[in-house]
Design a protein around this motif. Structure first.
Motif, mmCIF file in Angstrom:
data_model
loop_
_atom_site.group_PDB
_atom_site.id
_atom_site.type_symbol
_atom_site.label_atom_id
_atom_site.label_comp_id
_atom_site.label_asym_id
_atom_site.label_seq_id
_atom_site.Cartn_x
_atom_site.Cartn_y
_atom_site.Cartn_z
ATOM 1 N N HIS C 33 18.984 -122.383 11.336
ATOM 2 C CA HIS C 33 18.337 -122.925 10.148
ATOM 3 C C HIS C 33 17.276 -121.985 9.596
ATOM 4 C CE1 HIS C 33 19.457 -127.448 10.314
ATOM 5 N NE2 HIS C 33 20.487 -126.652 10.231
ATOM 6 N N ASP C 34 16.620 -121.295 10.492
ATOM 7 C CA ASP C 34 15.572 -120.394 10.029
ATOM 8 C C ASP C 34 15.354 -119.308 11.074
ATOM 9 O OD1 ASP C 34 13.746 -119.377 8.371
ATOM 10 O OD2 ASP C 34 12.173 -120.838 8.775
ATOM 11 N N GLN C 343 16.549 -114.780 5.111
ATOM 12 C CA GLN C 343 17.473 -115.259 4.073
ATOM 13 C C GLN C 343 18.918 -115.008 4.436
ATOM 14 O OE1 GLN C 343 16.735 -114.774 0.055
ATOM 15 N NE2 GLN C 343 14.542 -114.502 0.257
ATOM 16 N N LYS C 346 20.467 -117.455 7.433
ATOM 17 C CA LYS C 346 20.466 -118.911 7.290
ATOM 18 C C LYS C 346 21.892 -119.453 7.228
ATOM 19 C CE LYS C 346 16.598 -119.962 5.446
ATOM 20 N NZ LYS C 346 15.562 -120.067 4.447
#
Lengths: 203, 355, 369, 165
Positions: C33-34, C343, C346
């Motif tokens: 997710h991150d 980015q 993800k």
């Protein structure tokens, strides 16, 4: 879609075989590595490894220590006295200084070779020795000055003595001068006040 | 074999225990050799030499490493679940070892020529998962847990194509017993499974390509079951450090190691038994030719180990050639490729066997 | 279904973070997710340190930033100082610098390609490429005596002239090396598993790549034809004929890991072309003629950028007229590349984070400085 | 005591002790692992009874399948180890009745059965006969079960598929 499916299967298997063919070929390629302690690579003549100082050639000009970006070279010098001058370098350059301390901390050295270029007598250079590990960190500090402690003390004393003698001579000269002046002054008492001499201010 | 031992020692218990000794000794010696081979194969494939110090070309290097491992401190972190952490390596090792009972090393040395045979092997290679999950969970480490869960998912999934191919082969031989399967491929090499086994006539020619497909599927899926590259996700060192055995050291780590290599030979042996005639010699026995009867089992052992080692070598060869697949691609290969192919293969082989 | 996010620390001690980098992964199962990179484990105060050094003494420190491409770090730094002092270096120096720089680019790319393979589990190509990188390092070693941290390019010249054998050995190397690239392509680049692992992974469209400030092969992998050697030419790059490879999405989407990887493979070939052209044209001359005894630039500032193997490497130097620079600021390409990982990663899996990180080709020495 | 007796007692102890541990353990994951030993013990007893095929199936299905699924479920649920597991007696009366009925049934079966006191023959392996029966007499049930499992397989695969976005 079926075509794509079969193509994927074929590619998956085919490229694996292509890769296996390459590794199979390499199975019979002679090894490119060296069995290190027995076989050693020949280092090129410009190899940059442990620093070495040819002590007899060092004139104690401190240029290497100034050039070093990590301050791993420590130099101390004592001025030579006319009666006890260090021998000239192998190329005949005269030395004015006794190098009483020339320590290179190879633990700090970054092998940049910046100290080698400024040396006017080519006394400091890099060797091809690369195995010098030690159990004690202090052993990585290499003392290149060959003078013994006693000799250093002697040179220092000599210089101090020389300096003191010079001082004494100067003082004596000044005294003599002063006395002469005093005499003179005593002779020409009435003329003027005594001025301090230039020599005295300088000393 | 057992009867012979029982006769000698007079006691069943002693005889049974003694019968396991050669297998255990074989595994240990094999692993020592295989680890060395792995290092040598990888080294030479990468233009290196590999271990060269201990013994001739480093043959004793693994022994030295093994002795070092034995001496290592047995580290158990305070947050580990101690009981499970300590048991897990042995569960993994024992479940791998049990499968060896079914392997026919020669015509006279076979742990148990039981009717369940291959089914037993499959069951226990599935049960290894429990040990791996135990190790991963007891380590109390996220990487270990990921590794063990991946491993479990992988082994459970790949049992399906394995089972489908095994089913194909069982149809061909009509038995589950590994000993009987081997005897069905006796005499010359054209009786081997890859050439259609004991089937005769037109069916034999028709079977060859499908047997080949079956062989490839079984090879890939058993490779995945033994967690070797390109399917070594449970211990993929670039993502999960070392997977489920991250926290292990010393003798317990070597247990995992032993079981991994024992598994490698096991899959080699299964492939050999199904497709390459087991312990049968491809050209007939020298012992028959010379009339020396005791030579035959030795020859059989040679062929069995030789063929098995060849597949172990291929495993290593693949490992040092290929990158690793990703966890979802692993499942894609299994569910979207191997299972449908295995299924169609099963169907076609069944049809061929009917005519 | 409600699931809980899990935080996984990747690093600072991890096999595939390419140094001491800590990635904080926020995961849902295996889906990322991150990603939060935590840097600074290799901080060596380069910029502050440079203020206490003379201009010549900074050069060995630049070596230690991107330690896989030390020559190019030197190249950028001396270029900046020469611009500040308005020194015109001899032709011979320019040619040797370009040859050394391109050899260094090959060496750096070989490490990048090899470790990328290693991250994906292919160990053998890594060692093949390192074997060939060794040959480049040998070339450097006969020239300046060092294999990794050269301190070769000095303000106004070079520390050593090239070795008499250098030209012959370089030509030998080029002939030897060409087939290796083909072999690499067969073994790794077009391997189905490798393609599956890298194609369509970590896709960075051209627009996003520009917004993120990516440069070098990472930017070109996204299909942007931008190379400082052509677009803002420096030294004598305008004299050579070479192409700028860009990502074309040959097997996946433009800007995926495979494109970034393949751009590097092609750049290796282009670098070989540049070296081939330059090696025959080296003029005679003295390489240390223009080296000033005391580097003391006038008061002023300068920004000089070069196309380092990892991207745009810029040096911003403020001079107060003394022998020490008042400020040296480095625009490190790896630092910018790493910042893009959040980015890029993800929505992909943990294994993809490793692939994406590998395709960005970062060096922690340059990020932390 | 022959080796078979020894092995029987070994497996029986293993089964009973680990089954007790399953219900008395504080930690749910440990319970699951004790279940492994229970299944293993039971399959050992099957072997001693000559039901080799059932024994292997027990390992294949219960250990290789169900237990693994159970462990997956347990491990993937977060904070499961922190859950308080109730072990005390909650409803004594229904429990007593339930156990009483079960015990009665067991005891009555035990007393009525004509036990073989001596093992007259070594039990024959069953897989060959089982295979024959499956293909001949029970072929319809076998096929239907096969289809059912295939449906389950396809269903599982389609459920596990990632949603197209």
């Amino acid at each position: 879609m079926i075509k794509n499916y079969l193509k994927n299967t074929w590619e998956g298997l085919y490229t694996v075989f292509v890769g296996m063919k390459i590794t199979w070929k390499h199975l019979f390629v002679p090894s490119v590595t060296l069995q290190y302690p027995e076989e050693r690579a020949k280092l090129p003549e410009r190899a940059r490894n442990r620093l070495f100082l040819n002590y007899n050639d060092c004139i104690g000009c401190m240029q290497c220590a100034t050039a070093c970006p990590v301050n791993c070279i420590e130099i101390e010098t004592v001025k030579g006295i006319p009666t006890d001058m260090p021998d000239p370098t192998s190329k005949g350059q005269k030395k004015a200084l006794w190098v009483t301390k020339f320590d290179i901390d190879t633990g700090k050295c970054c092998f940049c070779q910046l100290c080698v270029f400024p040396c006017p007598t080519e006394a400091i250079y890099m060797t091809d020795i690369y195995e010098y590990s030690e159990f004690d960190r202090d052993n990585l500090v290499y003392n290149f000055a060959s003078l013994t402690q006693a000799e250093v003390k002697e040179k220092q004393d000599n210089f101090d003595k020389f300096q003191a003698e010079k001082e004494a001579q100067k003082v004596a000269a000044a005294k003599a001068k002063a006395e002469a002046d005093a005499k003179k002054a005593a002779e020409d008492k009435a003329k003027s006040e005594i001025k301090p001499s230039d020599d005295e201010i300088k000393e | 074999m057992q009867n012979y031992l029982i006769e000698i020692f007079g006691s069943e218990i002693v005889a049974y225990i003694l019968a396991t000794v050669p297998v255990l000794a074989f595994i240990v010696v094999f692993v020592l050799f295989a680890v060395w081979l792995e290092r040598k194969v990888s080294a030479h494939m990468q233009d290196r030499l590999g271990p060269m110090r201990v013994g001739w070309h480093g043959v004793l290097q693994t022994l030295a490493d093994f002795l070092k491992l034995l001496q290592k401190e047995d580290i158990v972190a305070s947050a580990n679940d101690k009981a499970l952490f300590n048991i897990a390596p042995y569960v993994v090792f024992v479940t791998t070892l049990i499968t060896y009972t079914m392997l026919p090393f020669t015509s006279i040395f076979i742990g148990s020529n039981a009717d369940v045979g291959i089914y037993f092997v499959l069951a226990f290679s599935g049960a290894v998962v429990a040990g791996i999950l135990m190790a991963g969970w007891a380590s109390n480490n996220k990487y270990s847990l990921y590794g063990s869960l991946r491993s479990a998912a992988q082994i459970v999934s790949y049992e399906i194509p394995t089972a489908l191919v095994v089913l194909t082969m069982i149809m061909l031989y009509g038995t589950l017993s590994l000993g009987d399967i081997t005897t069905a491929q006796t005499s010359q090499f054209w009786n081997w499974g890859i050439f259609g086994g004991p089937v005769l006539g037109i069916g034999k020619i028709l079977l060859v390509p499908f047997m080949f497909v079956a062989f490839i599927i079984l090879f890939i899926s058993t490779l995945a079951e033994s967690n070797r590259t390109p399917f070594d996700l449970p211990e993929s060192e670039s993502e999960l450090v070392a997977g489920f055995n991250t926290e292990y050291s010393g003798i317990k780590f070597s247990m995992f190691f032993l079981s991994e290599f024992a598994n490698m030979f096991l899959i080699g042996a299964i492939l050999v038994i199904f497709f390459f005639g087991g312990y049968n010699s491809p050209f007939g026995y020298l012992g028959n030719l010379l009339g020396i009867e005791w030579l035959i089992p030795i020859e059989q052992l040679f062929w069995f180990l030789g063929k098995g080692m060849f597949f172990v070598f291929v495993d290593m060869w693949l490992r040092w050639t290929l990158p690793r697949v990703r966890v979802d691609q692993l499942m894609t290969i299994c569910w979207k490729y191997l299972i449908p192919y295995a299924f169609f293969n099963l169907l076609i082989v069944g049809l061929i066997l009917l005519i | 279904m409600k699931t809980e996010e899990m935080i996984l620390n990747m690093g600072p001690q991890h096999p595939s973070t390419h140094g001491v980098l800590r990635l904080e992964l926020v995961l849902d199962g295996e889906v990322v997710h991150d990603v939060k990179p935590h840097i600074g484990y290799l901080h060596r105060c380069f910029e502050k340190h440079a203020e206490a050094m003379t201009y010549a003494q900074v050069v060995p420190y630049t070596d230690r930033m991107d330690y896989l491409a030390s020559m190019y770090n030197n190249f950028g730094y001396v270029g900046a100082v020469e611009k500040l002092m308005d020194i015109k270096v001899p032709e011979r120096v320019e040619y040797i610098r370009v040859i050394m720089g391109e050899l260094q680019r090959i060496a750096s790319h070989l490490v990048a390609l090899g470790t990328f393979g290693l991250d994906l589990g292919a160990f053998t190509p890594f060692l093949y490429l390192f074997r060939d990188r060794e040959k480049i390092l040998d070339l450097f070693e006969i020239t300046c005596g060092a294999r990794l941290l050269y301190n070769y390019m000095w303000v106004g010249g070079l520390s050593h002239d090239i070795h008499p054998d250098f030209v012959r050995k370089t030509k030998e190397f080029i002939n030897y090396f060409r087939p290796t690239v083909v072999e690499l392509n067969n073994l790794l680049t077009f391997n189905k598993i490798f393609i599956e692992r890298t194609a369509n992974i970590g896709v960075c469209p051209a627009k996003e790549a520009i917004n993120l400030g990516l440069s070098g092969p990472n930017l070109r992998g996204s299909g942007v034809k931008f190379d400082l050697r052509k677009n803002d030419t420096y030294s004598i790059y305008d004299r050579f004929d070479f192409e700028i490879p860009v990502g074309e999405g040959l097997v996946g989407t433009v800007g995926d890991c495979w494109d970034r990887y393949y751009v590097r493979v092609q750049e290796v070939e282009q670098s070989l072309r540049i070296i081939e052209q330059a090696i025959d044209q080296i003029p005679d001359g003295d390489v240390s003629k223009e080296i000033p005894r005391r580097v003391k630039p006038p008061v002023g500032t300068v920004y000089h950028r070069v196309e380092a193997p990892k991207g745009e490497l810029g040096y911003f130097i403020v001079s107060d007229g003394s022998v020490n620079p008042a400020r040296v600021k480095v625009r490190a390409p790896s630092f910018v590349s790493l910042s893009a990982i959040g980015q890029m990663a993800k929505g992909y899996l943990v294994a993809d984070v490793v692939a994406i990180l590998g395709s960005l080709d970062i060096v922690l020495g340059e990020i932390d400085r | 005591m022959s080796i078979y007796d020894l092995i029987f007692y070994l497996f029986a102890t293993l089964t009973i002790v680990s089954a007790l541990m399953v219900v008395s353990s504080d930690n749910i994951v440990r319970s699951a692992f004790y279940l492994l030993a229970t299944f293993f013990g039971v399959s050992g007893i099957y072997v001693l009874l000559g039901a080799d095929f059932v024994a292997v199936t027990q390992i294949m299905v219960y250990i290789g399948g169900i237990l693994i699924l159970l462990l997956f479920g347990v491990m993937l649920t977060s904070n499961i180890t922190n859950v308080e597991i109730k072990k005390g007696t909650a409803k004594i009366l229904p429990a007593v009745i339930g156990i009483g009925v079960l015990l009665g049934a067991l005891v009555s079966v035990m007393t009525r059965t004509k036990w073989k006191l001596q093992l007259t023959e070594i039990p024959q392996t069953t897989s060959f006969e089982l295979g024959k029966l499956l293909i001949t007499d029970y072929v319809l049930i076998f096929e239907l079960l096969g289809i059912l499992l295939l449906i389950a397989l396809i269903g599982a695969a389609s459920m596990a598929r990632r949603e197209q976005e």
